[in-house]
Design a protein around this motif. Structure first.
Motif, short mmCIF file in Angstrom:
data_model
loop_
_atom_site.label_atom_id
_atom_site.label_comp_id
_atom_site.label_asym_id
_atom_site.label_seq_id
_atom_site.Cartn_x
_atom_site.Cartn_y
_atom_site.Cartn_z
N ILE A 207 3.32 10.76 -20.70
CA ILE A 207 2.08 10.58 -19.93
C ILE A 207 2.07 11.44 -18.66
O ILE A 207 1.34 11.13 -17.71
CB ILE A 207 1.79 9.09 -19.62
N LEU A 208 2.83 12.53 -18.66
CA LEU A 208 2.80 13.44 -17.50
C LEU A 208 1.38 13.90 -17.15
O LEU A 208 1.03 13.98 -15.96
CB LEU A 208 3.73 14.63 -17.74
N PRO A 209 0.51 14.20 -18.15
CA PRO A 209 -0.84 14.62 -17.77
C PRO A 209 -1.59 13.52 -16.99
O PRO A 209 -2.30 13.80 -16.05
CB PRO A 209 -1.53 14.89 -19.12
N GLU A 210 -1.39 12.26 -17.40
CA GLU A 210 -2.03 11.14 -16.65
C GLU A 210 -1.48 11.04 -15.25
O GLU A 210 -2.19 10.74 -14.30
CB GLU A 210 -1.75 9.82 -17.37
N MET A 211 -0.18 11.26 -15.14
CA MET A 211 0.44 11.20 -13.80
C MET A 211 -0.15 12.30 -12.92
O MET A 211 -0.42 12.10 -11.75
CB MET A 211 1.96 11.41 -13.89
N GLU A 212 -0.36 13.46 -13.52
CA GLU A 212 -0.92 14.59 -12.76
C GLU A 212 -2.34 14.29 -12.29
O GLU A 212 -2.71 14.59 -11.16
CB GLU A 212 -0.90 15.85 -13.63
N ARG A 213 -3.11 13.63 -13.16
CA ARG A 213 -4.51 13.34 -12.82
C ARG A 213 -4.64 12.12 -11.92
O ARG A 213 -5.69 11.89 -11.33
CB ARG A 213 -5.31 13.05 -14.11
N GLY B 68 0.80 -1.23 0.00
CA GLY B 68 0.00 0.00 0.00
C GLY B 68 0.83 1.28 0.00
O GLY B 68 0.33 2.36 0.30
N GLN B 69 2.11 1.18 -0.40
CA GLN B 69 2.93 2.40 -0.42
C GLN B 69 2.76 3.19 -1.71
O GLN B 69 3.13 4.36 -1.80
CB GLN B 69 4.40 2.04 -0.22
N ILE B 70 2.27 2.49 -2.73
CA ILE B 70 1.91 3.19 -3.98
C ILE B 70 0.56 2.66 -4.48
O ILE B 70 0.13 1.58 -4.08
CB ILE B 70 2.98 2.99 -5.11
N ASP B 71 -0.04 3.45 -5.36
CA ASP B 71 -1.31 3.02 -5.97
C ASP B 71 -1.11 2.69 -7.45
O ASP B 71 -1.99 2.14 -8.09
CB ASP B 71 -2.35 4.13 -5.81
N GLY B 72 0.05 3.07 -7.96
CA GLY B 72 0.33 2.80 -9.37
C GLY B 72 1.81 3.00 -9.66
O GLY B 72 2.53 3.58 -8.85
N ALA B 73 2.23 2.51 -10.82
CA ALA B 73 3.64 2.66 -11.20
C ALA B 73 3.72 3.08 -12.67
O ALA B 73 3.05 2.48 -13.53
CB ALA B 73 4.39 1.35 -10.99
N VAL B 74 4.53 4.09 -12.93
CA VAL B 74 4.73 4.53 -14.32
C VAL B 74 5.77 3.60 -14.93
O VAL B 74 6.93 3.56 -14.48
CB VAL B 74 5.23 5.98 -14.37
N VAL B 75 5.36 2.81 -15.92
CA VAL B 75 6.24 1.81 -16.51
C VAL B 75 6.15 1.85 -18.03
O VAL B 75 5.31 2.58 -18.59
CB VAL B 75 5.87 0.38 -16.01
N LEU B 76 6.97 1.03 -18.67
CA LEU B 76 6.97 0.97 -20.13
C LEU B 76 6.64 -0.45 -20.58
O LEU B 76 7.39 -1.38 -20.29
CB LEU B 76 8.36 1.37 -20.67
N PRO C 103 2.34 -4.03 -31.50
CA PRO C 103 3.26 -4.75 -30.59
C PRO C 103 4.75 -4.59 -30.88
O PRO C 103 5.57 -5.12 -30.16
CB PRO C 103 2.83 -6.21 -30.72
N TRP C 104 5.09 -3.85 -31.95
CA TRP C 104 6.50 -3.59 -32.25
C TRP C 104 6.97 -2.31 -31.55
O TRP C 104 8.13 -1.96 -31.56
CB TRP C 104 6.70 -3.42 -33.77
N GLN C 105 6.03 -1.62 -30.92
CA GLN C 105 6.33 -0.30 -30.36
C GLN C 105 6.13 -0.30 -28.85
O GLN C 105 5.18 -0.91 -28.36
CB GLN C 105 5.32 0.68 -30.97
N ASN C 106 7.01 0.39 -28.13
CA ASN C 106 6.82 0.46 -26.68
C ASN C 106 5.83 1.57 -26.32
O ASN C 106 5.57 2.47 -27.13
CB ASN C 106 8.16 0.62 -25.95
N LYS C 107 5.27 1.47 -25.12
CA LYS C 107 4.24 2.43 -24.73
C LYS C 107 4.23 2.60 -23.21
O LYS C 107 4.10 1.62 -22.47
CB LYS C 107 2.88 1.87 -25.17
N PRO C 108 4.41 3.85 -22.74
CA PRO C 108 4.35 4.06 -21.28
C PRO C 108 2.92 4.01 -20.77
O PRO C 108 1.99 4.39 -21.49
CB PRO C 108 4.94 5.46 -21.11
N PHE C 109 2.75 3.54 -19.57
CA PHE C 109 1.42 3.55 -18.96
C PHE C 109 1.54 3.47 -17.45
O PHE C 109 2.62 3.21 -16.92
CB PHE C 109 0.54 2.41 -19.51
N ILE C 110 0.42 3.69 -16.77
CA ILE C 110 0.42 3.58 -15.32
C ILE C 110 -0.15 2.22 -14.97
O ILE C 110 -1.33 1.94 -15.23
CB ILE C 110 -0.40 4.71 -14.66
N ALA C 111 0.69 1.36 -14.38
CA ALA C 111 0.24 0.02 -13.99
C ALA C 111 -0.34 0.10 -12.59
O ALA C 111 0.27 0.68 -11.69
CB ALA C 111 1.43 -0.94 -14.02
#
Ligand SMILES: Cc1cc2nc3c(=O)[nH]c(=O)nc-3n(C[C@H](O)[C@H](O)[C@H](O)COP(=O)(O)OP(=O)(O)OC[C@H]3O[C@@H](n4cnc5c(N)ncnc54)[C@H](O)[C@@H]3O)c2cc1C
Length: 434
Positions: free
Chosen positions: A165-171, A120-128, A135-143
């Protein structure tokens, strides 16, 4: 004014593609074709407020090393010339073998994200991860689940732009761990230093070492060397599949599978390296709470399975690792400074001496507010000139065309042998005064 500076960064080849400008531009900046040159394009004039917000977080032209060090580690007593600020050095691995096996080196990053989420120290992780639709392309998201974190495991050796994805991180309505390459972390830390709301949710930065990154052309070249040409037929792309150090593996829609040992796939580096990486001085992700790299030492390489060098830098990062070890999530074996440097001595030489030589030779270059290290001798400078000449020759059209015509297994094996020979021959020059 700031918009002009941003444009100059792009025009002069300084952009790291970290994605910060795209993320903070309110849709006015996008990346041009990510399978091509992959540069940000400013479509609509930015307001002064937008441009200066982006400039505050842009890591391409300026990273004030001494100031950022003070900001990130105010309690710090000492900066190691190669490793940066650190508290502890360990060899580490995830104790859950399925995590260790699914990961890039030893699953320490993935296990840490699991642990932070489970406790419970985080609610999500910004990962790639990889893009499901492309599927040939990478994509950042919040897991936000273990499954999503696991999907993002493994290194992706093509340009990535996590800060898009800074706007998603902000929201995001909760606390975040952030995983990113050094250039991406520099931006995050610069934004934290000015209290930008986009990064206020980030409570931990757990980040990989990074020697360099490659253009997507490397994947195209790999395909061509296997007699394929259409990357849109890729259904799965992995850079570190299987037992450490792993294989580059491409699966195609017609069922074809192309595979090459990671060390052999390194032949793609001189042909497809992102030029900006030549001017980066950070190989060990010096501003993360915890940095993780491969444990490149014969004693670990012989054993397979996966071992990482784990550098804890902040107090909270160090406490977290202790807790994880006590709870049996990871194992840690203490290392000396000398062992940690030796393991990556070629990279440290490249980042902490080579990059400074190259910076001094480039008219418009990144500013780190650091003096050139004193331990760069004449021999090292001559070596750098020879190295750059070799790279320039390899990047000619003729050479890139030729290499695509040859079987990648053969090129990879030859490259690997040459690399071993080259490392031995240049050992003294690179080690001299290191
Ligand atoms: C481009 C690149 C270059 C690297 N160069 C070196 C090197 O020279 N020497 C060395 O020792 N180690 C290097 N590494 C680090 C190494 O490959 C492993 O990532 C590291 O040891 C962590 O392993 P792990 O098993 O703990 O990570 P995992 O548990 O597999 O987790 C990897 C995490 O990294 C993130 N990630 C993967 N690829 C990228 C990317 N391209 N951009 C941003 N985030 C990403 C994923 O989201 C995931 O969360 C590099 C990694 C990358 C991505």
């Amino acid at each position: 004014m700031s918009q002009e500076k941003l444009q100059q960064v792009i025009d002069k080849g300084l952009c790291t593609r970290c994605g910060t400008c795209v993320g903070l531009s309110n849709g006015k900046i996008t990346f041009e074709d990510k399978t091509g040159v992959y540069l940000p394009v400013i479509h609509t004039p930015l307001t002064d407020a937008e441009a200066s917000r982006i400039w505050n977080g842009c890591s391409a032209k300026e990273v004030n090393w001494p100031e950022l060090t003070k900001f990130c580690f105010p309690e710090n007593r000492r900066v190691h010339p190669y490793l940066g600020v650190y508290r502890e050095l360990n060899i580490g691995f995830a104790t859950d073998f399925s995590v260790r096996r699914s990961a890039g080196s030893a699953g320490v990053i993935t296990a840490t994200l699991f642990y932070l989420l489970d406790t419970g120290q985080i609610d999500g992780a910004v990962v790639l991860g990889m893009d499901e639709k492309a599927p040939w392309q990478n994509k950042p998201f919040i897991a936000t689940t273990r499954e999503e974190i696991l999907q993002s495991a493994q290194s992706k050796y093509t340009i990535s732009s996590n800060n898009e994805i800074l706007p998603e991180m902000e929201r995001f309505p909760g606390r975040l761990a952030y995983v990113g390459l050094p250039c991406q972390v520099h931006s995050i830390r610069k934004l934290q230093a000015v209290n930008d709301p986009a990064v206020r949710n980030i409570v931990y930065i757990i980040a990989p070492y990074c020697g360099l990154n490659l253009h997507f052309s490397s994947v195209n070249s790999f395909l061509r060397a296997h007699g394929a040409s259409d990357y849109t037929k890729i259904t799965r792309l992995k850079f570190r599949e299987g037992e450490w150090p792993g294989h580059m593996r491409v699966e195609m829609s017609d069922g074809r599978v192309m595979e090459l040992k990671k060390f052999f796939a390194n032949y793609l580096i001189p042909f497809h390296i992102m030029k900006r990486c030549w001017y980066c001085i950070d190989g060990s992700n010096e501003f993360a709470d915890i940095s993780v790299g491969d444990a490149w030492a014969p004693v670990y390489e012989e054993r397979g399975k996966g071992f990482s060098i784990v550098v804890s830098r902040s107090e909270k990062g160090t406490k977290l690792l202790h807790k994880m070890k006590a709870d049996g999530v990871i194992d840690l074996i203490p290392q000396t400074e000398a062992q940690a440097v030796k393991m990556h001595s070629h990279m440290f030489d490249n980042k902490k001496r080579g990059a400074f030589i190259r910076i001094a030779r480039k008219r418009v270059h990144p500013e780190y507010h650091l003096p050139e290290p004193e331990n760069i001798g004449f021999g090292r400078r001559v070596f750098e000139s020879i190295l750059q000449l070799i790279y320039a020759l390899l990047r000619t059209r003729l050479m890139t065309w030729m290499v695509d015509k040859l079987p990648s297994e053969w090129v990879g094996r030859t490259f690997d042998r040459f690399k071993v020979f080259w490392k031995k021959r240049t050992y003294n020059i690179k080690r001299d005064k290191l």
